[in-house]
Design a protein around this motif. Structure first.
Motif, PDB file in Angstrom:
ATOM      1  N   UNK A  12       0.857  -1.183   0.000  1.00 15.31           N
ATOM      2  CA  UNK A  12       0.000   0.000   0.000  1.00 15.31           C
ATOM      3  C   UNK A  12       0.894   1.233   0.000  1.00 15.31           C
ATOM      4  N   UNK A  13       0.646   2.178  -0.945  1.00 14.61           N
ATOM      5  CA  UNK A  13       1.417   3.424  -1.043  1.00 14.61           C
ATOM      6  C   UNK A  13       0.489   4.610  -0.887  1.00 14.61           C
ATOM      7  N   UNK A  14       0.883   5.552  -0.045  1.00 19.90           N
ATOM      8  CA  UNK A  14       0.087   6.754   0.195  1.00 19.90           C
ATOM      9  C   UNK A  14       1.013   7.906   0.527  1.00 19.90           C
ATOM     10  N   UNK A  15       0.473   9.144   0.422  1.00 20.64           N
ATOM     11  CA  UNK A  15       1.294  10.306   0.757  1.00 20.64           C
ATOM     12  C   UNK A  15       1.391  10.519   2.262  1.00 20.64           C
ATOM     13  N   UNK A  16       0.730   9.649   3.038  1.00 23.07           N
ATOM     14  CA  UNK A  16       0.815   9.709   4.499  1.00 23.07           C
ATOM     15  C   UNK A  16       1.246   8.350   5.015  1.00 23.07           C
ATOM     16  N   UNK A  17       2.301   8.291   5.805  1.00 25.32           N
ATOM     17  CA  UNK A  17       2.744   6.988   6.317  1.00 25.32           C
ATOM     18  C   UNK A  17       1.696   6.326   7.209  1.00 25.32           C
ATOM     19  N   UNK A  18       0.996   7.135   8.007  1.00 25.67           N
ATOM     20  CA  UNK A  18      -0.019   6.571   8.891  1.00 25.67           C
ATOM     21  C   UNK A  18      -1.196   6.011   8.090  1.00 25.67           C
ATOM     22  N   UNK A  19      -1.578   6.727   7.039  1.00 26.17           N
ATOM     23  CA  UNK A  19      -2.685   6.271   6.205  1.00 26.17           C
ATOM     24  C   UNK A  19      -2.343   4.966   5.505  1.00 26.17           C
ATOM     25  N   UNK A  20      -1.118   4.842   4.999  1.00 27.36           N
ATOM     26  CA  UNK A  20      -0.701   3.598   4.344  1.00 27.36           C
ATOM     27  C   UNK A  20      -0.764   2.433   5.322  1.00 27.36           C
ATOM     28  N   UNK A  21      -0.324   2.668   6.567  1.00 26.92           N
ATOM     29  CA  UNK A  21      -0.336   1.606   7.582  1.00 26.92           C
ATOM     30  C   UNK A  21      -1.759   1.230   7.968  1.00 26.92           C
ATOM     31  N   UNK A  22      -2.641   2.246   8.115  1.00 29.24           N
ATOM     32  CA  UNK A  22      -4.030   1.960   8.487  1.00 29.24           C
ATOM     33  C   UNK A  22      -4.751   1.189   7.381  1.00 29.24           C
ATOM     34  N   UNK A  23      -4.474   1.520   6.128  1.00 30.32           N
ATOM     35  CA  UNK A  23      -5.152   0.843   5.017  1.00 30.32           C
ATOM     36  C   UNK A  23      -4.739  -0.608   4.937  1.00 30.32           C
ATOM     37  N   UNK A  24      -3.441  -0.901   5.073  1.00 38.88           N
ATOM     38  CA  UNK A  24      -3.009  -2.297   4.967  1.00 38.88           C
ATOM     39  C   UNK A  24      -3.527  -3.129   6.132  1.00 38.88           C
ATOM     40  N   UNK A  25      -3.617  -2.512   7.316  1.00 36.83           N
ATOM     41  CA  UNK A  25      -4.200  -3.218   8.459  1.00 36.83           C
ATOM     42  C   UNK A  25      -5.702  -3.413   8.269  1.00 36.83           C
ATOM     43  N   UNK A  26      -6.365  -2.427   7.637  1.00 31.11           N
ATOM     44  CA  UNK A  26      -7.794  -2.556   7.351  1.00 31.11           C
ATOM     45  C   UNK A  26      -8.074  -3.709   6.411  1.00 31.11           C
ATOM     46  N   UNK A  27      -7.195  -3.903   5.444  1.00 29.77           N
ATOM     47  CA  UNK A  27      -7.363  -5.031   4.524  1.00 29.77           C
ATOM     48  C   UNK A  27      -7.186  -6.358   5.262  1.00 29.77           C
ATOM     49  N   UNK A  28      -6.166  -6.403   6.114  1.00 21.48           N
ATOM     50  CA  UNK A  28      -5.908  -7.642   6.855  1.00 21.48           C
ATOM     51  C   UNK A  28      -7.085  -7.988   7.774  1.00 21.48           C
TER      52      UNK A  28
END
Length: 481
Positions: free
Chosen positions: A126-142
């Protein structure tokens, strides 16, 4: 012919003088430097404005079934399940679930999955302009993939082999230093090329070969550049010799030889035309005409000729400085022309046999009016009877009209052209002015010629500038009306 073809043709026929080209580029070094610095700063600023950081986090999974104790026995079936799960993660339904869980209207990130061929291993990034957003999205998928995948592949689960982490640095950090360096080098080189092109296209006389190509005059040769400071002590004290004369024992060989050649050509042409009076002039100041006139007179005298050198520049005389002459009031040419001195008192003998000098050190603001008096013609006529040659040094033809007035008494005109100094069109205009006045043009000599062979010489011809007329205390004891 198009403009492009015209310029191409000009460049093909141009003969480039390397020293002049390099000097014209280096003389504008500050323009190149400032332009390159400005480009570097603009490039860095533009890159900073346009830069959007991208933070990427990833995780690796092994796809399996809840009812299985390990991987699928049938690797083909496991791989098929992983492929199906890959499509589910990238599906629109997964996007909607993530928006609902994260409380956003849309997912502003790039989600990619990669299946390792012939395995059940799946990599999620997951790539995003916000490190926190990228981490939240990948955890949301999991956390939510099972709710989306349940109706498609039932009890499929993803065993985390490599857990995601919060990315602390962007994928491609902004390197303004590298961008600035590249912009600086490119702009500096581009400006140097432009400066070089301008030098090549500048319509000045850069070499002796261009005299007859660009000017309506015969070439009488070229005078090699010679510096005034000859001794290291003089250079440190910024002391300059009185003049650049061929009689100076420290004068360079090429400098002396170039005057010998010039003298021989001038003498031949003058004898061919049965001429006696030679006007030495230039279009502008600081082209070295006074030095050329003095050395030409000296060289003719050294060949056994009787020569009279007249300093016809009444606004700013310089020959008394060049020759080191002490001019008394009764010897002043200006005073004679005003009727305050006698003709027989004007000539001043020099240590060189056969050389006489007439001039002065006073400056006259009404020089044009004085030169129109009949006394000047009387002086020239009387001098013709007693000398072989009369050399008249005049003010620049492009600055004052005095040269045209003096040309009425001359048989020939010698135009002194400083290398890469004046435009050829301006020189030709001055030559046409003399021809229209009835004075024959003997030719042109290129002065102060610099090449890589003599580039170590430093200095300049001339004794000041013609910009303003009024303050001549350095050149004369008194300024006269």
């Amino acid at each position: 012919m198009s403009d492009k073809n015209q310029y191409t043709g000009l460049l093909e026929t141009k003969r480039i003088e390397p020293y002049i080209l390099l000097r014209d580029i280096l003389v504008n070094w500050w323009v190149l430097l400032l332009g390159a610095l400005a480009a570097a700063m603009l490039a860095a600023t533009a890159a900073s404005i346009r830069y959007v950081p991208s933070y990427t986090t990833s995780a690796t999974f092994a796809v399996s079934s809840k009812t299985s104790s390990g991987s699928y026995a049938d690797l083909s079936s496991a791989n098929t399940m992983a492929m199906t799960l890959q499509k589910i993660i990238e599906s629109h339904a997964m996007q909607e679930v993530l928006c609902q869980k994260l409380g956003v209207e849309e997912i502003d990130a790039e989600i990619h999955t990669q299946l390792i061929e012939n395995t059940n291993l799946l990599t999620l990034t997951v790539s995003s302009d916000s490190p926190r957003e990228a981490f939240d999205i990948i955890n949301g998928i999991i956390d939510n993939y099972s709710s989306v995948a349940y109706y498609s592949i039932g009890d499929a689960v993803m065993h985390i082999l490599q857990a995601p982490e919060i990315p602390f640095s962007p994928d491609q950090p902004l390197n303004t230093r590298s961008i600035s360096k590249k912009a600086f080098v490119f702009t500096f080189a581009a400006l140097a090329v432009i400066a070089g092109m301008c030098s090549i296209m500048r319509d000045t006389v850069k070499g002796e070969w261009e005299i007859e190509e660009k000017l309506d005059a015969r070439s009488l040769g070229a005078i090699s550049f010679e510096r005034k400071t000859k001794v290291a002590g003089d250079m440190l004290r910024k002391k300059k010799n009185a003049a650049l004369l061929v009689t100076n024992p420290l004068a360079g060989f090429s400098f002396v030889e170039s005057y010998k050649k010039l003298t021989a050509r001038v003498e031949y042409r003058m004898e061919e035309h049965k001429s006696q009076v030679l006007l030495v002039t230039s279009v502008s100041e600081n082209e070295g005409k006074s030095t050329v006139a003095a050395n030409l007179a000296i060289s003719l005298a050294q060949k056994g000729k009787k020569v009279l050198l007249i300093d016809g520049d009444l606004k700013r005389p310089s020959q008394f400085l060049i020759l080191g002459v002490q001019v008394k009031e009764e010897n002043e040419l200006g005073e004679y022309l005003r009727g305050s001195a006698n003709l027989q008192d004007l000539p001043i003998g020099r240590e060189i046999p056969g050389l006489l000098f007439i001039g002065g050190r006073n400056c006259y603001s009404t020089s044009a009016e004085i030169l129109q008096k009949p006394e000047m013609g009387r002086l020239i006529r009387a001098s013709r009877k007693i000398v072989d040659y009369i050399i008249v040094d005049t003010p620049p033809a492009g600055v004052l009209g005095d040269a045209e007035l003096l040309a009425r008494y001359a048989d020939e005109v010698l135009m002194v052209v400083r290398q890469n100094f004046m435009y050829a069109a301006d020189i030709n205009d001055a030559l046409d002015t003399f021809r229209n006045g009835g004075t024959r043009v003997l030719g042109a000599v290129l002065n102060s010629v610099k090449t890589f062979e003599n580039s170590t010489s430093m200095g300049r011809y001339g004794y000041g500038r013609y910009g303003k007329y009024g303050n001549y205390s350095r050149y004369g004891e008194n300024q006269r009306e």
